[in-house]
Design a protein around this motif. Structure first.
Motif, short mmCIF file in Angstrom:
data_model
loop_
_atom_site.label_atom_id
_atom_site.label_comp_id
_atom_site.label_asym_id
_atom_site.label_seq_id
_atom_site.Cartn_x
_atom_site.Cartn_y
_atom_site.Cartn_z
N ALA A 22 -71.45 -16.79 -54.64
CA ALA A 22 -72.10 -15.81 -53.75
C ALA A 22 -73.50 -16.29 -53.35
O ALA A 22 -73.90 -16.16 -52.19
CB ALA A 22 -72.19 -14.45 -54.44
N GLU A 23 -74.25 -16.84 -54.31
CA GLU A 23 -75.59 -17.35 -54.01
C GLU A 23 -75.52 -18.52 -53.04
O GLU A 23 -76.32 -18.63 -52.11
CB GLU A 23 -76.28 -17.80 -55.30
N LEU A 24 -74.54 -19.38 -53.25
CA LEU A 24 -74.39 -20.54 -52.39
C LEU A 24 -73.99 -20.12 -50.98
O LEU A 24 -74.52 -20.63 -49.98
CB LEU A 24 -73.33 -21.48 -52.98
N ASP A 25 -73.08 -19.15 -50.90
CA ASP A 25 -72.65 -18.67 -49.59
C ASP A 25 -73.81 -18.02 -48.84
O ASP A 25 -73.97 -18.20 -47.62
CB ASP A 25 -71.51 -17.67 -49.75
N ALA A 26 -74.65 -17.28 -49.57
CA ALA A 26 -75.82 -16.64 -48.94
C ALA A 26 -76.79 -17.70 -48.41
O ALA A 26 -77.41 -17.54 -47.36
CB ALA A 26 -76.52 -15.73 -49.95
N LYS A 27 -76.90 -18.79 -49.16
CA LYS A 27 -77.80 -19.88 -48.74
C LYS A 27 -77.27 -20.55 -47.47
O LYS A 27 -78.03 -20.85 -46.55
CB LYS A 27 -77.89 -20.91 -49.87
N GLN A 29 -75.32 -19.09 -45.23
CA GLN A 29 -75.49 -18.12 -44.16
C GLN A 29 -76.93 -18.13 -43.65
O GLN A 29 -77.19 -18.09 -42.44
CB GLN A 29 -75.12 -16.72 -44.66
N GLU A 30 -77.88 -18.23 -44.57
CA GLU A 30 -79.30 -18.27 -44.21
C GLU A 30 -79.61 -19.48 -43.33
O GLU A 30 -80.32 -19.37 -42.33
CB GLU A 30 -80.13 -18.33 -45.50
N LYS A 31 -79.03 -20.63 -43.69
CA LYS A 31 -79.28 -21.84 -42.91
C LYS A 31 -78.63 -21.77 -41.52
O LYS A 31 -79.18 -22.23 -40.53
CB LYS A 31 -78.77 -23.08 -43.67
N LEU A 32 -77.43 -21.16 -41.47
CA LEU A 32 -76.75 -21.02 -40.18
C LEU A 32 -77.52 -20.09 -39.25
O LEU A 32 -77.66 -20.36 -38.05
CB LEU A 32 -75.33 -20.50 -40.39
N ILE A 33 -78.02 -18.99 -39.79
CA ILE A 33 -78.81 -18.04 -38.99
C ILE A 33 -80.08 -18.73 -38.48
O ILE A 33 -80.50 -18.53 -37.34
CB ILE A 33 -79.15 -16.79 -39.83
N GLU A 34 -80.67 -19.55 -39.34
CA GLU A 34 -81.89 -20.27 -38.95
C GLU A 34 -81.61 -21.26 -37.82
O GLU A 34 -82.43 -21.45 -36.92
CB GLU A 34 -82.43 -21.01 -40.19
N ALA A 35 -80.44 -21.90 -37.85
CA ALA A 35 -80.11 -22.92 -36.85
C ALA A 35 -79.52 -22.34 -35.57
O ALA A 35 -79.60 -22.96 -34.50
CB ALA A 35 -79.12 -23.92 -37.45
N GLN A 36 -78.94 -21.14 -35.63
CA GLN A 36 -78.19 -20.57 -34.50
C GLN A 36 -78.96 -20.57 -33.16
O GLN A 36 -78.38 -20.93 -32.14
CB GLN A 36 -77.75 -19.15 -34.86
N GLN A 57 -67.86 -25.36 -37.68
CA GLN A 57 -68.35 -26.64 -37.17
C GLN A 57 -69.30 -27.33 -38.14
O GLN A 57 -69.23 -28.54 -38.34
CB GLN A 57 -69.07 -26.41 -35.83
N PHE A 58 -70.21 -26.56 -38.71
CA PHE A 58 -71.28 -27.17 -39.51
C PHE A 58 -71.26 -26.76 -40.98
O PHE A 58 -72.10 -27.22 -41.76
CB PHE A 58 -72.65 -26.77 -38.92
N GLY A 59 -70.31 -25.90 -41.35
CA GLY A 59 -70.33 -25.34 -42.70
C GLY A 59 -70.31 -26.37 -43.81
O GLY A 59 -71.05 -26.26 -44.79
N ALA A 66 -77.24 -26.85 -48.77
CA ALA A 66 -77.54 -25.62 -49.51
C ALA A 66 -77.39 -25.86 -51.01
O ALA A 66 -78.19 -25.38 -51.82
CB ALA A 66 -76.60 -24.50 -49.06
N MET A 67 -76.35 -26.62 -51.38
CA MET A 67 -76.13 -26.94 -52.79
C MET A 67 -77.32 -27.73 -53.35
O MET A 67 -77.82 -27.43 -54.44
CB MET A 67 -74.83 -27.74 -52.92
N GLN A 68 -77.76 -28.73 -52.59
CA GLN A 68 -78.89 -29.56 -53.03
C GLN A 68 -80.17 -28.73 -53.13
O GLN A 68 -80.92 -28.84 -54.10
CB GLN A 68 -79.09 -30.72 -52.06
#
Length: 444
Positions: A22-27, A29-36, A57-59, A66-68
């Protein structure tokens, strides 16, 4: 995110870091929203690409980032909270390795050796002797004589005298290969000092014993690696006319000699020589007092050493000594070099003193200034005449080289800091006394 301790033995530490799915998925999502807002895709206006398509496309790539980021953040928080400082880069690996799949928790294993608690140095318990050496008149006169010899002139020898090694012969010469004179092979009134090795090997030796007025044929061979390809490795004949034979005469020690070396007068030159000699003596005396300080610190302060640092240092010492004993081997294609107990003992001393000085410097907030670094780079760059700019650029792009230049400056400043709080007495000695003290350093 969870950090669990798995190892705590001496300085060795081990932890598992768990980042939930869940934490990783939230991270992600945060990066995707930032890049959108900056993403463009066919069929959609810039910034209007649906999140589902962005994830498809970018997940995968963003998942890795996000993992790193999550693991790096957890490590940073751990070191801030625990106060641990790793001796070397921590070893970090995923527990499940390639078996991990999206949607699972990420479990990472981290191991490292922590730097030990280093006790404070009580400088008042250190007793040092600073050697003071004045520039004696005899040493100044000796240095003057050497300057006069290096600024020597040449005077005509008695008529009929034979040229000796060290003499200057004034010659006209013309060189030929296979009977053809070649470009650049002629000269007139050329002053050649015999034994200077400034001409082709074998040339000067054949002029020893010649007299003024003699004509001599000099047979030589150009070296195989000679710069001019059309002459490299070929035999040549030089037709030489010896026009004068001159013997070396040291320059007179007077105001004129002083002027040659940029001084206003002989007395001023003597003063400059005395200052230079005393600066050299101070440098040697500093090496003596520094060794004495390090020897005392090595016995005064004890603490546990990270085994990995000792092992790495012992390997480096063994490798360096092996190359010194085998100077013909310039590369690393040699048998594996084993470390000995002697290497390990020396490594322990170096690691202990290195960590101790680093800690003293950290607590005292000692830093290396930009000006000091610039001066160090300039000093090093002088070893590469004509390539100073390239060397500056190399240092700017090479953090490892910067550290190599910064480390000795930092160490010297820490040494000065400790010496300032130690019990230091001055002892006047002569040059020979200082020399014996310096020679004793190599015997330790």
């Amino acid at each position: 995110m969870q950090v669990t301790e798995t190892l705590n033995e001496g300085l060795k530490r081990g932890y598992t870091i768990t980042v939930t799915a869940a934490e990783l998925d939230a991270k992600v999502q945060e990066k995707l929203i930032e890049a959108q807002p900056e993403v463009e895709m066919k069929g959609f206006r810039k910034g209007k690409v649906p999140m589902a398509m962005l994830r498809k496309q970018f997940g995968e790539r963003i998942m890795g980032e996000a993992m790193q980021d999550a693991v790096d953040g957890a490590m940073k928080e751990h070191f801030e909270a625990s106060g641990d400082r790793p001796a070397m880069q921590p070893d970090v690996k995923m527990k499940d390795g390639e078996e991990w799949k999206e949607g699972q928790d990420v479990v990472v294993e981290m191991t490292y050796e922590a730097l030990p608690e280093i006790p404070d140095v009580d400088a008042s318990k250190v007793t040092l002797e600073r050697l003071i050496v004045k520039a004696e008149d005899a040493a100044v006169e000796e240095a003057l004589a050497n300057l006069a010899e290096s600024a020597q002139n040449f005077a005509d020898r008695r008529k009929g005298s034979k040229a000796k090694d060290g003499d200057q012969v004034v010659i006209d010469f013309k060189g030929s290969v296979d009977g053809d004179y070649f470009e650049g092979g002629t000269g007139e009134d050329y002053p050649l000092v015999l034994g200077s090795n400034s001409f082709i090997p074998g040339f000067e030796e054949q002029l020893v014993g010649t007299k003024a007025g003699e004509e001599v044929k000099v047979d030589v061979s150009f070296p195989a690696e000679y710069g001019a390809e059309h002459l490299a490795g070929k035999a040549a004949v030089f037709e030489c006319t010896v026009k004068a034979v001159k013997e070396p005469k040291p320059a007179e020690v007077n105001d004129e000699l002083a002027t040659k070396y940029g001084a206003e007068s002989l007395e001023a030159l003597k003063g400059q020589i005395a200052e230079r000699l005393e600066a050299e003596y101070q440098g040697a005396a500093r090496a003596v007092i520094k060794r004495s300080l390090l020897d005392q610190l090595d016995t005064l302060v004890k603490f546990e050493l990270p085994p990995s640092l000792v092992e790495a240092e012992a390997g480096q010492i063994a490798h360096q000594l092996w190359h010194e004993e085998n100077p013909d081997v310039q590369n690393h294609e040699h048998p594996e070099i084993e470390t000995t107990d002697e290497h390990k003992t020396l490594a322990e001393r170096r690691v202990r003193l290195g960590l101790l000085l680093a800690e003293v410097g950290r607590k005292a907030e000692i830093t290396v200034t930009d000006q000091e670094m610039t001066q160090a780079v300039m000093n090093q760059a002088r070893q590469y005449p004509g390539q100073e700019r390239q060397f500056f650029e190399f240092v700017q792009k090479n953090p490892q080289m910067q550290q190599q230049l910064r480390a000795p400056i930092f160490e010297d400043k820490v040494v000065d800091h400790i010496v300032s709080g130690a019990n230091v007495s001055d002892k006047e000695v002569d040059k020979d006394g200082l020399q014996k003290a310096v020679e004793a350093l190599d015997e330790m």
